[in-house]
Write a protein that holds these residues in place. Sequence first.
Motif, short mmCIF file in Angstrom:
data_model
loop_
_atom_site.label_atom_id
_atom_site.label_comp_id
_atom_site.label_asym_id
_atom_site.label_seq_id
_atom_site.Cartn_x
_atom_site.Cartn_y
_atom_site.Cartn_z
N CYS A 268 -24.90 -51.28 -34.04
CA CYS A 268 -23.60 -50.98 -33.43
C CYS A 268 -22.98 -52.27 -32.91
O CYS A 268 -23.68 -53.17 -32.48
N ILE B 24 -20.35 -52.35 -30.58
CA ILE B 24 -19.72 -52.25 -29.26
C ILE B 24 -20.71 -51.59 -28.30
O ILE B 24 -21.77 -51.13 -28.71
N GLN B 25 -20.37 -51.57 -27.02
CA GLN B 25 -21.18 -50.81 -26.07
C GLN B 25 -20.27 -49.80 -25.37
O GLN B 25 -19.17 -50.16 -24.93
N CYS B 26 -20.73 -48.57 -25.30
CA CYS B 26 -19.98 -47.53 -24.59
C CYS B 26 -20.74 -47.16 -23.32
O CYS B 26 -21.97 -47.12 -23.33
N TYR C 189 -21.18 -44.37 -22.10
CA TYR C 189 -21.89 -43.10 -22.18
C TYR C 189 -23.06 -43.17 -23.15
O TYR C 189 -23.62 -42.15 -23.55
N CYS C 190 -23.42 -44.37 -23.54
CA CYS C 190 -24.44 -44.51 -24.57
C CYS C 190 -25.57 -45.41 -24.09
O CYS C 190 -25.34 -46.48 -23.57
N ARG D 54 -28.47 -47.05 -26.11
CA ARG D 54 -28.84 -47.18 -27.52
C ARG D 54 -30.28 -46.76 -27.80
O ARG D 54 -30.63 -46.46 -28.93
N CYS E 51 -27.95 -40.04 -28.43
CA CYS E 51 -26.66 -40.01 -27.77
C CYS E 51 -25.98 -38.69 -28.07
O CYS E 51 -25.64 -38.40 -29.21
N GLU F 236 -21.95 -39.15 -29.12
CA GLU F 236 -21.53 -39.59 -30.45
C GLU F 236 -22.36 -38.93 -31.54
O GLU F 236 -22.40 -39.43 -32.66
N ARG G 161 -25.45 -38.88 -32.23
CA ARG G 161 -26.37 -39.74 -32.96
C ARG G 161 -27.74 -39.72 -32.29
O ARG G 161 -27.86 -39.57 -31.09
N PRO H 32 -27.89 -44.01 -36.32
CA PRO H 32 -27.88 -43.98 -34.86
C PRO H 32 -26.87 -44.93 -34.20
O PRO H 32 -26.63 -44.81 -33.01
N GLY H 33 -26.29 -45.85 -34.93
CA GLY H 33 -25.31 -46.75 -34.32
C GLY H 33 -23.94 -46.45 -34.86
O GLY H 33 -23.48 -45.33 -34.80
N ASN I 85 -16.86 -46.05 -34.70
CA ASN I 85 -16.07 -46.34 -33.50
C ASN I 85 -14.77 -47.04 -33.87
O ASN I 85 -13.93 -47.29 -33.02
S1 SF4 Z 1 -23.72 -46.18 -30.93
FE1 SF4 Z 1 -21.78 -45.11 -30.65
S2 SF4 Z 1 -21.82 -44.38 -28.53
FE2 SF4 Z 1 -23.40 -45.97 -28.73
S3 SF4 Z 1 -22.40 -47.87 -28.13
FE3 SF4 Z 1 -22.18 -47.71 -30.35
S4 SF4 Z 1 -20.20 -46.69 -30.65
FE4 SF4 Z 1 -20.78 -46.37 -28.51
#
Ligand code: SF4
Lengths: 82, 520
Positions: free
Chosen positions: B85, B87-89, B91-92, B94, B98, B101, B103, B138-139, B169
């Motif tokens: 992935c 980015i970092q959210c 609500y996640c 890694r 999750c 999303e 995943r 998963p990402g 994303n």
């Molecule tokens: S895997 Fe999805 S929810 Fe998790 S940081 Fe990446 S985009 Fe955000």
Amino acid sequence: MALKITHECINCDVCEPVCPNHAISQGVEIYEIDPDLCTECVGHFDKPQCQLICPVSCIPLDPEHEETPAQLLDKYRRLIRL
Amino acid sequence: MSASAKSSSTYISLDSLLKSGRAQSEPSSSGCSSSGGSGKSSCGSAAGPDDMPAHIWEKVKNHPCYSEEAHHHYARMHVAVAPACNIQCNYCNRKYDCSNESRPGVVSQKLTPEQAVKKVLAVASAIPQMTVLGIAGPGDALANPAKTFKTFQLLQEQAPDIKLCLSTNGLALPEMVDEIAKYNVDHVTITINMIDPEVGERIYPWIFYQHKRWTGRDAAKILTERQLEGLEKLSAKGILTKINSVLIPGVNDEHLLEVNRAVKARGAFLHNIMPLISEAEHGTYFGLNGQRGPSAQELKAVQDACAGGANLMRHCRQCRADAVGLLGEDRSDEFTLDKIEQMEVVYDLDKRREYQQSVERERQAQHAAKLEAVAAAPADEDIKLLLAVATQGQGRVNQHFGHATEFQIYEVSGREAVFVGHRRVDLYCQGGYGEDEQLPSIVNAINDCHAVLVAKIGACPRDELLAAGIEPVDAYAHEFIEKAALSWFADYRARIARGEISHQPRGDARIRQGAYTAAA
Ligand code: SF4
Ligand code: SF4
Ligand code: SF4
């Protein structure tokens, strides 16, 4: 100094494609950095790409592979000639 | 910056949200609009929803994630080939599954493209309902695109009847649109939680873009621009695009109306508003900092407010990205890596077609029953209420109360019964005995419903539901859901008219994380 991946690694595989030197590969358990290929991104980018993208911050400098900026630049030059 | 500290200053009450949403949706229902509209005009195909153009309905009618009718009959699966992935959210986490999303955690079983394809063929051969393959993690499916596209390419060669879809994303999307079109990926889901960087900086701590790590508003600005650009490009190519938004109370709840308008204007055909699922034990930033998820009423209020914009999808179960089965069901244990390796897979396209044709006949019957029930219902109706339904598919009331791991929620009036969502619960019945400690949590989950329609129910839970004011109903076992709901409603009205009961409003219900997202 080359970088190394610690056991915090979650095998997310996102560092592999961002390495300009193809120094990162999937090891037996976690991802690994080949110290002969890692230049700390010297020659390519300002900052180590793998450190910037790793979601769990598990790529510190490897004290067993200390190198000066000049040595790293040297390594970079050798690598791009290959 | 603390998400919870800021939340009080920007929070708008859901009542006012609802009102402004209605006001905005009215002028947009202008005849036969190809981009949706609020459902007043009827120009879809006969079997399609009123507010969806025929060519889009044709594409999505068998897609369990997009068509409310199809999800009773067809199944999707996801394969976990994309752990990376960019980015970092907030609500996640890694490491773990999750729920937001859809995943699994990166420590769940990760597959190579070749393994993934074998898994898909094995599942499709065993479950002919399986018509959709998704890559959702998963990402991010596009953060390491080689694996995603390799999987699609192999599948297209070996199982050309399976529809492909992917979730992203959006950060890497604009450059990938041509590649996506090449593999005939006709469904893409983008998670868009904001279009305003000020909102975005409270959701995304950082992104990795053009060799740099960006934080704060800069990060959110780049992300929203890339997401909308990607959406526009997909629309220009005629690729169906659904938007997922995570409703984060106090952060983006009122803002989702703007998101809804923005994505509709750029051609998104469905907007799926999902509740934030946030528990401290998930170890996410939001979970650890006390950011709560919405209640069922809050979620419904925002969904209702957006209902006049892009078509809203309400049956998304936030299923895990490696789930297998009809929506709400998970058979992934039958298809673990070791088991697949042992399997001899023969892909029989004709058998699958035959099955799908029989499903089509069943669906027509369900649709006819729905029309009949609607036509028979009285038109002058003021009461609207919610019903919970125990079903295991085929659009019928066909599940034992004790066997339900989720209930479908229908909003019923004299005129229609509309699917509005689902609630996960723990299994009441384990090993033949009812688990009494589960019952209060089931009551919590459907506490906003007046009745629950089931195929069968034991004496004990029956009494407790009655005590909680929820009427257990098994009189419509195995009937089509809409017809059963309207028949029950007519009976309910008759009882009120006879003075046997009086209509009372119900309370709110709690949305919770379900069995599919337990930490791996
Ligand atoms: S895997 Fe999805 S929810 Fe998790 S940081 Fe990446 S985009 Fe955000
Ligand atoms: S620091 Fe740069 S060269 Fe070294 S492994 Fe990381 S990305 Fe590759
Ligand atoms: S980015 Fe970090 S966690 Fe992911 S594989 Fe590389 S070292 Fe491991």
